[in-house]
Write a protein that holds these residues in place. Structure first.
Motif, short mmCIF file in Angstrom:
data_model
loop_
_atom_site.label_atom_id
_atom_site.label_comp_id
_atom_site.label_asym_id
_atom_site.label_seq_id
_atom_site.Cartn_x
_atom_site.Cartn_y
_atom_site.Cartn_z
N UNK A 1 65.79 13.37 30.05
CA UNK A 1 64.45 13.91 30.21
C UNK A 1 64.03 14.66 28.94
N UNK A 2 62.72 14.82 28.75
CA UNK A 2 62.17 15.51 27.60
C UNK A 2 61.64 16.87 28.03
N UNK A 3 61.73 17.87 27.14
CA UNK A 3 61.28 19.21 27.47
C UNK A 3 60.78 19.93 26.22
N UNK A 4 59.90 20.90 26.42
CA UNK A 4 59.40 21.72 25.32
C UNK A 4 60.32 22.92 25.06
N UNK A 5 61.28 23.16 25.94
CA UNK A 5 62.22 24.27 25.75
C UNK A 5 63.64 23.77 25.94
N UNK B 1 53.36 14.75 28.10
CA UNK B 1 52.02 15.24 27.82
C UNK B 1 51.73 15.07 26.32
N UNK B 2 50.47 14.94 25.98
CA UNK B 2 50.07 14.64 24.60
C UNK B 2 50.64 15.64 23.60
N UNK C 1 55.06 15.84 18.89
CA UNK C 1 56.15 16.49 18.17
C UNK C 1 57.36 15.57 18.15
N UNK C 2 58.03 15.45 17.00
CA UNK C 2 59.27 14.65 16.92
C UNK C 2 60.32 15.26 17.84
#
Length: 194
Positions: free
Chosen positions: A27-31, A177-178, A183-184
């Protein structure tokens, strides 16, 4: 230890990262919580483990014979939990893709186990570890983690005690989300993406 105190421990050692990360679950996450960094200071690791032990009810705590954690992420916190509980601590490995005890580690039939993780995202690794512990003769009576970031989706048939619960969204590759897609992505964890 309150949630803000736990987060301060992560922030103080630059273990709470922000950006675009691919978690071990894929999964991908911003944190991203880099538990290896927060646990590299033995005094901090001991404080966190002691705080988590206090969250486990005495009637469960008193039954725990041994702590078992999945490698790689759970090794240090598992060891610290063993120290805090006054029990032995061992770890599972995946030499062929499934968890197993190695290095001469063994469980006695019916031995009461605390399965300990660093971070729970989907709960898949935890459930796999619980299965492996059962196959090795142990009886998992509780699970613990420094951080539960599953947003309530990690379900277990045993009591689960995270030190802190964070509601940080995570996304499948095709559902980013966009602002995150722009962001890489970095892969800071220890496992290949599944």
């Amino acid at each position: 230890m309150q949630d803000e105190d736990v987060l301060a421990e992560f922030r103080n050692c630059h273990a709470l990262l922000e950006g675009h990360f691919i978690l071990s679950s894929g999964l991908h996450s911003a944190k991203y919580l880099q538990c290896a960094r927060v646990l590299m200071d033995p005094a901090r690791a001991a404080r966190l483990a002691n705080a988590l032990v206090e969250k486990i009810p005495t009637e469960i705590r008193d039954q725990i014979d041994i702590v078992v954690s999945p490698a790689m992420g759970g090794v240090i916190i598992g060891h610290e939990m063993g120290r805090a509980l006054g029990t032995e601590a061992v770890f599972l490995e995946r030499p062929e893709g499934t968890f197993e005890l190695r290095r001469g580690f063994a469980l006695k039939r019916g031995q009461k186990v605390l399965m300990m993780e660093d971070v729970v995202t989907t709960g898949l690794s935890s459930r796999e570890a619980i299965t492996a512990i059962g196959e090795a003769g142990g009886e998992v009576i509780a699970a613990g983690a420094l951080v539960d970031r599953s947003s309530g989706t990690a379900a277990f048939d045993i009591p689960f005690f995270p030190l802190i619960t964070l509601n940080v969204p995570s996304y499948q590759e095709g559902e980013l989300p966009a602002e995150l897609a722009a962001i890489s992505a970095e892969k800071p964890g220890s496992r290949k993406v599944v």
